[in-house]
Scaffold this active site. Structure first.
Site, PDB file in Angstrom:
ATOM      1  N   LYS A  58      -8.854 -22.398  -8.365  1.00  0.00           N
ATOM      2  CA  LYS A  58      -9.867 -22.508  -9.434  1.00  0.00           C
ATOM      3  C   LYS A  58     -10.448 -21.106  -9.614  1.00  0.00           C
ATOM      4  O   LYS A  58     -11.381 -20.707  -8.911  1.00  0.00           O
ATOM      5  CB  LYS A  58     -10.955 -23.507  -9.016  1.00  0.00           C
ATOM      6  CG  LYS A  58     -11.715 -24.187 -10.148  1.00  0.00           C
ATOM      7  CD  LYS A  58     -12.469 -23.270 -11.074  1.00  0.00           C
ATOM      8  CE  LYS A  58     -13.715 -22.676 -10.473  1.00  0.00           C
ATOM      9  NZ  LYS A  58     -14.355 -21.653 -11.360  1.00  0.00           N
ATOM     10  N   CYS A 103     -17.558  -6.266  -4.621  1.00  0.00           N
ATOM     11  CA  CYS A 103     -18.258  -6.720  -3.414  1.00  0.00           C
ATOM     12  C   CYS A 103     -18.276  -5.618  -2.361  1.00  0.00           C
ATOM     13  O   CYS A 103     -19.022  -5.699  -1.396  1.00  0.00           O
ATOM     14  CB  CYS A 103     -17.587  -7.948  -2.852  1.00  0.00           C
ATOM     15  SG  CYS A 103     -15.909  -7.605  -2.368  1.00  0.00           S
ATOM     16  N   GLU A 129     -28.815  -8.276  -4.205  1.00  0.00           N
ATOM     17  CA  GLU A 129     -27.532  -7.741  -4.672  1.00  0.00           C
ATOM     18  C   GLU A 129     -27.622  -7.639  -6.189  1.00  0.00           C
ATOM     19  O   GLU A 129     -27.778  -8.660  -6.878  1.00  0.00           O
ATOM     20  CB  GLU A 129     -26.389  -8.684  -4.285  1.00  0.00           C
ATOM     21  CG  GLU A 129     -25.042  -8.170  -4.770  1.00  0.00           C
ATOM     22  CD  GLU A 129     -23.887  -9.138  -4.540  1.00  0.00           C
ATOM     23  OE1 GLU A 129     -24.067 -10.361  -4.684  1.00  0.00           O
ATOM     24  OE2 GLU A 129     -22.784  -8.650  -4.244  1.00  0.00           O
TER      25      GLU A 129
HETATM   26  P1  NAD Z   1     -20.264 -16.906  -8.279  1.00  0.00           P
HETATM   27  O1  NAD Z   1     -20.712 -17.314  -6.917  1.00  0.00           O
HETATM   28  O2  NAD Z   1     -21.177 -17.120  -9.429  1.00  0.00           O
HETATM   29  O3  NAD Z   1     -18.907 -17.701  -8.654  1.00  0.00           O
HETATM   30  C1  NAD Z   1     -17.814 -17.743  -7.784  1.00  0.00           C
HETATM   31  C2  NAD Z   1     -17.029 -19.014  -8.048  1.00  0.00           C
HETATM   32  O4  NAD Z   1     -17.861 -20.142  -7.764  1.00  0.00           O
HETATM   33  C3  NAD Z   1     -16.563 -19.163  -9.479  1.00  0.00           C
HETATM   34  O5  NAD Z   1     -15.256 -19.684  -9.488  1.00  0.00           O
HETATM   35  C4  NAD Z   1     -17.561 -20.148 -10.077  1.00  0.00           C
HETATM   36  O6  NAD Z   1     -17.002 -20.959 -11.083  1.00  0.00           O
HETATM   37  C5  NAD Z   1     -17.958 -20.994  -8.883  1.00  0.00           C
HETATM   38  N1  NAD Z   1     -19.352 -21.472  -8.977  1.00  0.00           N
HETATM   39  C6  NAD Z   1     -20.390 -20.850  -9.586  1.00  0.00           C
HETATM   40  N2  NAD Z   1     -21.521 -21.584  -9.440  1.00  0.00           N
HETATM   41  C7  NAD Z   1     -21.170 -22.673  -8.721  1.00  0.00           C
HETATM   42  C8  NAD Z   1     -21.919 -23.799  -8.237  1.00  0.00           C
HETATM   43  N3  NAD Z   1     -23.242 -23.939  -8.471  1.00  0.00           N
HETATM   44  N4  NAD Z   1     -21.261 -24.734  -7.526  1.00  0.00           N
HETATM   45  C9  NAD Z   1     -19.954 -24.598  -7.266  1.00  0.00           C
HETATM   46  N5  NAD Z   1     -19.205 -23.560  -7.702  1.00  0.00           N
HETATM   47  C10 NAD Z   1     -19.798 -22.603  -8.412  1.00  0.00           C
HETATM   48  O7  NAD Z   1     -19.782 -15.386  -8.176  1.00  0.00           O
HETATM   49  P2  NAD Z   1     -19.327 -14.420  -9.358  1.00  0.00           P
HETATM   50  O8  NAD Z   1     -20.512 -14.067 -10.176  1.00  0.00           O
HETATM   51  O9  NAD Z   1     -18.116 -14.957 -10.032  1.00  0.00           O
HETATM   52  O10 NAD Z   1     -18.836 -13.163  -8.509  1.00  0.00           O
HETATM   53  C11 NAD Z   1     -19.698 -12.154  -8.048  1.00  0.00           C
HETATM   54  C12 NAD Z   1     -20.136 -12.420  -6.620  1.00  0.00           C
HETATM   55  O11 NAD Z   1     -18.986 -12.519  -5.776  1.00  0.00           O
HETATM   56  C13 NAD Z   1     -20.957 -11.284  -6.039  1.00  0.00           C
HETATM   57  O12 NAD Z   1     -22.001 -11.839  -5.284  1.00  0.00           O
HETATM   58  C14 NAD Z   1     -19.957 -10.546  -5.142  1.00  0.00           C
HETATM   59  O13 NAD Z   1     -20.524  -9.826  -4.076  1.00  0.00           O
HETATM   60  C15 NAD Z   1     -19.152 -11.676  -4.644  1.00  0.00           C
HETATM   61  N6  NAD Z   1     -17.852 -11.230  -4.158  1.00  0.00           N
HETATM   62  C16 NAD Z   1     -17.674 -11.187  -2.808  1.00  0.00           C
HETATM   63  C17 NAD Z   1     -16.482 -10.740  -2.307  1.00  0.00           C
HETATM   64  C18 NAD Z   1     -16.261 -10.675  -0.830  1.00  0.00           C
HETATM   65  O14 NAD Z   1     -15.157 -10.399  -0.440  1.00  0.00           O
HETATM   66  N7  NAD Z   1     -17.246 -10.936   0.011  1.00  0.00           N
HETATM   67  C19 NAD Z   1     -15.452 -10.335  -3.167  1.00  0.00           C
HETATM   68  C20 NAD Z   1     -15.670 -10.397  -4.547  1.00  0.00           C
HETATM   69  C21 NAD Z   1     -16.888 -10.847  -5.023  1.00  0.00           C
END
Ligand code: NAD
Length: 506
Positions: free
Chosen positions: A182, A290, A391
């Site tokens: 997903k 990230c 962040e």
């Molecule tokens: P996000 O948490 O908003 O979304 C990530 C995924 O979760 C998406 O597929 C989204 O559809 C889903 N999602 C969003 N809200 C949800 C909910 N309430 N319930 C269930 N699923 C949900 O993150 P983003 O904005 O897409 O990405 C940026 C974030 O990801 C930043 O915080 C970044 O640091 C982090 N990130 C971390 C790494 C790592 O390796 N630690 C790598 C890349 C990005």
């Protein structure tokens, strides 16, 4: 040409189930935008529980055949996949730039880092080998093996539409699992192309499936009894929710969260080299990484000259559409995210940090509707300020001052996030101390973004990762398999009959 705001089927990115595109049953869809123009380019299906169930059913049916496919044959499909990904690298990079906004060169580099995980996974016949000990007791042998789990799932963030899914599924399917991905609803198209290329490489239908959507689709994945393991990458609050829900539902889980990555600059560092490294690490991909460096801790006399160099270099960044030649930085992913990041700059000013460079108000000619924001730099930031604590995930770099390396280490170890960090110095002794004492998952020594190469594993500590195993490398193999140990005795090799006491085998 259809109006992309009208969800006609032709404009909606569908699911990928059973080796082909399939429209979702759910009528809900979401907008996909090109961040450089601000225009809606297509829509994406927002799958419901029935759609997720379709994908899981396909993965479950494909599982026995795939599990029983010898690892070497699985590896050969991945070898072919690797060639296809390489051949289609420019096309995949273009999809990333079109939906995420980052520059083409940066997008291409991220595809390359993803391909490296496929290269690692082609070693699966060796990686999955067990151990054997003969004569552990008289006439008794013992061996261990690792077996796949079944249907695994991945939920990924917007910022690496190709690389982060590739951290997961090549290792999962190499181990003999089937997979449901997903991807982020903001960047759905690259996953569809990766699915088509897997089919072209010879992957049997149903081994890899893609569903799209938001919380509804993710919650259906979390609740589905046939999904055995979930890999998640995203923000910390969602990672924590995923971890807790998976634990409650009896699923294996690795949930990677957000970050606030610090770079410590000691007074003996090569400041020109350090400033160049920090500029790329802070503002590359508009800070939406990230592993971006978002906080610099300048120690002692390093502070003033470093900030002067950072300001001069940040000011010179070329900012524009990611597909234009020579750009250093593209737009942010959505208008809402751009506005949120700009609001953090307002907040930093209000809280009394010194705004050395202000990226608000940047206009990119002929792209006035794009989601652009210039580079911002704050100095004399204190740990209690919001711009340090949160962040921001945008082109905002904050500089804090520390008197000693000890003070810098204490500051970093007290931060809830612990994804990556780096130290810049010419002193081997100081670097060694930093490496040993810092409580962070990935550490760079004069390397600003220490993303481990695919045959090591990627993961942070504390609020940057919920779970036990990091991604790809051997920890990925362990995550996607479970161990079994077999103890064997054959008639005729030992005369001792089973007894009633604890067996000692001796
Ligand atoms: P996000 O948490 O908003 O979304 C990530 C995924 O979760 C998406 O597929 C989204 O559809 C889903 N999602 C969003 N809200 C949800 C909910 N309430 N319930 C269930 N699923 C949900 O993150 P983003 O904005 O897409 O990405 C940026 C974030 O990801 C930043 O915080 C970044 O640091 C982090 N990130 C971390 C790494 C790592 O390796 N630690 C790598 C890349 C990005």
């Amino acid at each position: 040409m259809n109006d992309p705001r009208e969800p006609s089927r032709a404009n909606v990115v569908p699911m990928w189930v059973g080796g082909r595109q399939r429209p979702a049953a759910s009528a809900r869809t979401g907008e996909v935008t090109n961040p450089a123009t601000g225009r809606v380019t297509r829509r994406v299906a927002f799958c419901n529980a029935a759609d997720v169930d379709e994908a899981v059913k396909s993965a479950r049916e494909a599982y026995p055949g795939w599990r029983d496919t010898p690892p070497l044959r699985r590896a050969r499909i991945l070898m072919k996949y690797r060639e296809l990904l390489e051949a289609h690298r420019p096309e995949l990079a273009r999809l990333v730039t079109e939906e995420h906004g980052k520059t083409l060169a940066d997008a291409s580099g991220s595809v390359q880092r993803g391909i490296e995980v496929v290269e690692f996974a082609t070693g699966i016949p060796h990686l999955i080998k067990g151990e054997h000990s003969e004569e552990v007791g008289t006439g008794v042998d013992c061996h261990s093996l690792r077996q796949p789990l079944g249907v695994c799932a991945g939920v990924t963030p917007f910022n690496f539409p190709v690389m982060v899914p590739l951290w997961m599924f090549p290792v999962a399917i190499a181990c003999g699992n089937t997979f449901v991905l997903k991807p982020s609803e903001k960047v759905p198209s690259a996953s569809m192309r990766m699915a088509e290329l897997l089919k072209q490489a010879g992957l049997p239908d149903g081994v890899f499936n893609v569903v799209h959507g938001d919380k509804e689709a993710v919650d259906a994945i979390l609740a589905h009894p046939d999904i055995k393991a979930l890999s998640f990458v995203g923000s910390t609050p969602i990672a924590k929710y995923i971890y807790e829900t998976c634990a409650k539902n009896g699923k294996r889980v690795q949930a990677l969260g957000g970050a606030k990555n610090h770079a410590v600059v000691l007074p003996d560092a090569d400041l020109e080299f350090t400033a160049d490294a920090l500029i790329g690490a802070a503002y590359g991909s508009a800070g939406e990484r990230c592993m971006a460096i978002s906080a610099v801790v300048a120690v002692g006399a390093a502070g003033d000259p470093l900030v002067a160099k950072l300001r001069q270099k940040a000011q010179a960044l070329r900012i524009g559409p990611g597909d234009a030649d020579g750009m250093d930085m593209g737009p942010l992913v959505t208008r809402a995210h751009r506005d949120k990041v700009a609001a953090y700059v307002d907040r930093g000013v209000a809280e009394g940090a010194k705004l050395v460079l202000d990226g608000r108000g940047l206009k990119v000619t002929e792209h006035e509707e794009g989601f652009f924001l210039g580079a911002s730099l704050f100095d004399h930031v204190r740990p209690d300020m919001t711009i340090y604590r949160d962040e921001i995930f945008g082109p905002v770099l904050v500089v804090l001052r520390a008197k000693t390396l000890d003070e810098a280490i204490r500051l970093i170890n007290a931060n809830p996030y612990a994804n990556g960090t780096a130290v810049f110095t010419r002193s081997g002794g100081a670097a060694r101390r930093f490496e040993r004492e810092i409580e962070v998952g990935m550490v760079g020594v004069n390397v600003p973004i220490p993303v481990p190469i695919a045959f090591f594993s990627f993961g942070g500590w504390r609020s940057s990762l919920f779970g036990d195993q990091h991604m790809h490398g051997m920890e990925g193999v362990r995550f996607y398999t479970r161990g079994k140990v077999v103890t064997t005795r054959w008639p005729g090799t030992d005369t001792a009959a089973p007894g009633f006491n604890m067996p000692t085998l001796g």
